[in-house]
Design a protein around this motif. Structure first.
Motif, PDB file in Angstrom:
ATOM      1  N   PRO A 357       0.823  -1.208   0.000  1.00 50.17           N
ATOM      2  CA  PRO A 357       0.000   0.000   0.000  1.00 50.17           C
ATOM      3  C   PRO A 357       0.862   1.264   0.000  1.00 50.17           C
ATOM      4  O   PRO A 357       1.985   1.272   0.517  1.00 50.17           O
ATOM      5  N   ARG A 419      -7.437   4.246  -3.939  1.00 48.34           N
ATOM      6  CA  ARG A 419      -7.425   4.350  -2.476  1.00 48.34           C
ATOM      7  C   ARG A 419      -6.176   3.724  -1.881  1.00 48.34           C
ATOM      8  O   ARG A 419      -5.655   4.179  -0.856  1.00 48.34           O
ATOM      9  N   THR A 420      -5.695   2.638  -2.508  1.00 46.83           N
ATOM     10  CA  THR A 420      -4.635   1.834  -1.911  1.00 46.83           C
ATOM     11  C   THR A 420      -3.242   2.308  -2.289  1.00 46.83           C
ATOM     12  O   THR A 420      -2.314   2.248  -1.463  1.00 46.83           O
TER      13      THR A 420
END
Length: 554
Positions: A357, A419-420
């Motif tokens: 991430p 998002r990641t």
């Protein structure tokens, strides 16, 4: 285990233990095996086509010793196996012999003998299946059974051999011949399954469903005693055949063993046994004769001069002859990559095999609707390694005849990626996905460092960008050939890359499908090329140096 053995001037590839020797030159054999008793049983009860006592070749006998190897508890060392050999090796007689011995012979551990040897016993309720994707393949095996079963075997075990099955022991023991019907084997619990000619088992002839059904039946067996053996020629890379899937699984197993030597392999190891010619072996007549004598192993009935004749027949593709008679896993002549070239580029450093991430990435996207695949591919900025985020392929039509891509799910994965990870560029082919690309652009345009085109930060029209696509494809090819390309080994991306065929245009070498109607997809490779384009533009923009002070070399 893969080893290179030097025969003459060539370093041939040997997988498995059949041709492995000890330091003193003696054959390397398993410490504990039921194979000795099985070899004796076959000599007693089986006969050859001339009506004489059956004898395996030494090569076949060593394979059987390893296939029936057991551990110190008497449990089989291998649950699944693959015997890959050249055309004419004698696969049907081997399959027939194993079917009969699994039906009636001492194939389950009983006890340890006086000298510590493993002693076998008969399976209590044997249910043996011989499986293929064509009736002719199973009929070949059933025809062999008819001359292989001796009068002694027929009388002693009350054996009756028919076209679709063989029955013995008053109906307690069965051999079932199954072709093309995964439904026919669904729900049964075979004690042993032979998968014949798995290089032909593909989705289009239900071969994948057959394999998945048999594999599922295998896991239902009590105490894990059921087993499955595939017998195959070298497969054609990119077809996604069962043979290719099993080789991929074996390679994955060996990679895990290399990285984590003490980690147990749950479900049992795959035993893979193959003797393959050196990839650099040429195809002039003198070399063919020399090499064929080695690759045929103990199958001395194969005439090297006849093999020369097949190679000299220019109506047959050289790649096919290499698969058939050199037992080499090679692609068609117009393929972009050979299997070994692509696999050599897999990330070896286990600390870099995952995409963490918050990693800086670029994305490439190629979307379909019904038949074509859809792929979202990430490329890590720090080292250029490729990581598929998700690849969607149409399931078999028998399962979902009216399937269309779930666009909401694809949309969700795009948002997940943003998002990641830190997405710095996103190039998506506009065909069929304009409205979604407009939506992604409104949300994420301010996060992107470079634009896909003058018209859109994300939208990229593959129909009008032939020059750029061609040059990027050539760049990827150069890196793969040099071994400097990096990917995480994803099986579906691998399949699409191996499916890609060379296509020449005025700009150079691009890629395409085998044919317009071909079921062999290349969409994930196309999405990867878009990620490569995004990475190139990002690297050449100077934005990374201004943001981090570090120069990223493309």
């Amino acid at each position: 285990m893969v080893r290179d053995f030097k025969f003459g001037d060539w370093n041939h590839k040997v997988l498995g233990n059949t041709w492995r020797v000890n330091d003193d030159g003696t054959w390397y054999l398993p410490e504990r095996t039921l194979g000795w008793g099985i070899l004796g049983w076959c000599s007693s009860y089986l006969k050859n086509e001339d009506g004489e006592q059956w004898r395996f070749t030494p090569e076949q006998a060593r394979f059987i010793l390893w296939w029936y190897a057991v551990d110190c508890r008497g449990k089989f060392a291998y649950r699944t196996g693959v015997l890959q050999r050249l055309k004419g090796f004698g696969k049907d007689p081997v399959a027939a012999a194993l079917a009969l011995v699994e039906m009636l012979g001492p194939v389950r551990f009983s006890h340890w003998g006086p000298n510590g040897e493993a002693v076998g016993k008969q399976q209590r309720s044997p249910w043996v299946t011989v499986n293929a994707v064509s009736q002719s393949q199973t009929r070949n095996t059933s025809n062999v059974l008819k001359w292989m079963a001796s009068p002694k075997l027929i009388k002693e075990f009350d054996l009756v051999i028919g076209v679709e099955q063989a029955v013995a022991l008053g109906g307690r023991a069965h051999i079932i011949f199954s072709a093309s019907s995964y439904r026919a084997v669904e729900g049964n619990r075979p004690t042993f399954s032979i998968l014949n000619e798995t290089q032909h088992w593909v989705e289009g002839n239900h071969g994948i469903l057959m394999f998945e059904t048999l594999e599922g039946n295998l896991t239902k067996s009590p105490n894990g005693t059921a087993r499955m053996l595939s017998i195959t020629n070298a497969y054609m890379p990119g077809e996604d055949s069962v043979a290719e899937r099993q080789r991929f699984a074996y390679n994955e197993q060996e990679e895990l063993k290399r990285m984590f030597p003490d980690m147990p392999i749950y479900g049992g190891e795959i035993y893979y046994d193959s003797l393959e010619a050196d990839p650099k072996t040429p195809t002039d007549p003198e070399t063919i004769i020399e090499v064929a004598k080695h690759i045929r192993g103990d199958s001395v009935w194969l005439d090297p001069e006849s093999i020369v004749g097949s190679f000299m027949n220019r109506s047959i593709a050289v790649s096919r002859n290499r698969r058939m008679f050199y037992n080499q896993v090679v692609a068609k002549e117009d393929a972009l990559f050979e299997e070994a070239e692509w696999d050599e580029c897999r990330i070896r450093d286990k600390d870099k095999q995952d995409l963490a991430p918050n990693t800086e990435i670029v994305l490439g996207f190629d979307g379909g609707k019904t038949d074509d695949a859809t792929a979202l591919i990430a490329k890590r900025v720090s080292d250029g390694a490729i990581f598929p985020v998700m690849i969607w392929e149409r399931p078999p039509k028998e399962i979902e005849p009216d399937w269309i891509i779930n666009r909401e799910e694809v949309d969700a994965y795009v948002h997940f990626a943003f998002r990641t990870f830190k997405v710095l560029a996103f190039y998506a082919d506009v065909a069929l996905w304009e409205s979604y690309i407009d939506s992604w652009t409104k949300i994420y345009r301010d996060r992107l460092v470079v634009k896909a085109s003058a018209k859109s930060p994300i939208g990229w029209d593959m129909r009008g960008g032939m020059k750029a696509l061609t040059k990027e494809n050539e760049s990827v090819m150069d890196k793969v050939f040099a071994g400097t390309f990096l990917h995480n080994g994803n099986r579906v991306l691998r399949k699409h890359a191996l499916n890609a065929r060379r296509r020449e245009n005025r700009f150079g070498t691009t890629f395409g499908k085998e044919s317009r109607e071909s079921p062999l997809k290349v969409d994930a490779y196309a999405a990867m090329i878009l990620a490569e384009l995004a990475y190139r533009d990002l690297s050449e923009s100077g934005q990374l140096k201004r943001r981090t002070g570090h120069v990223y070399a493309y």
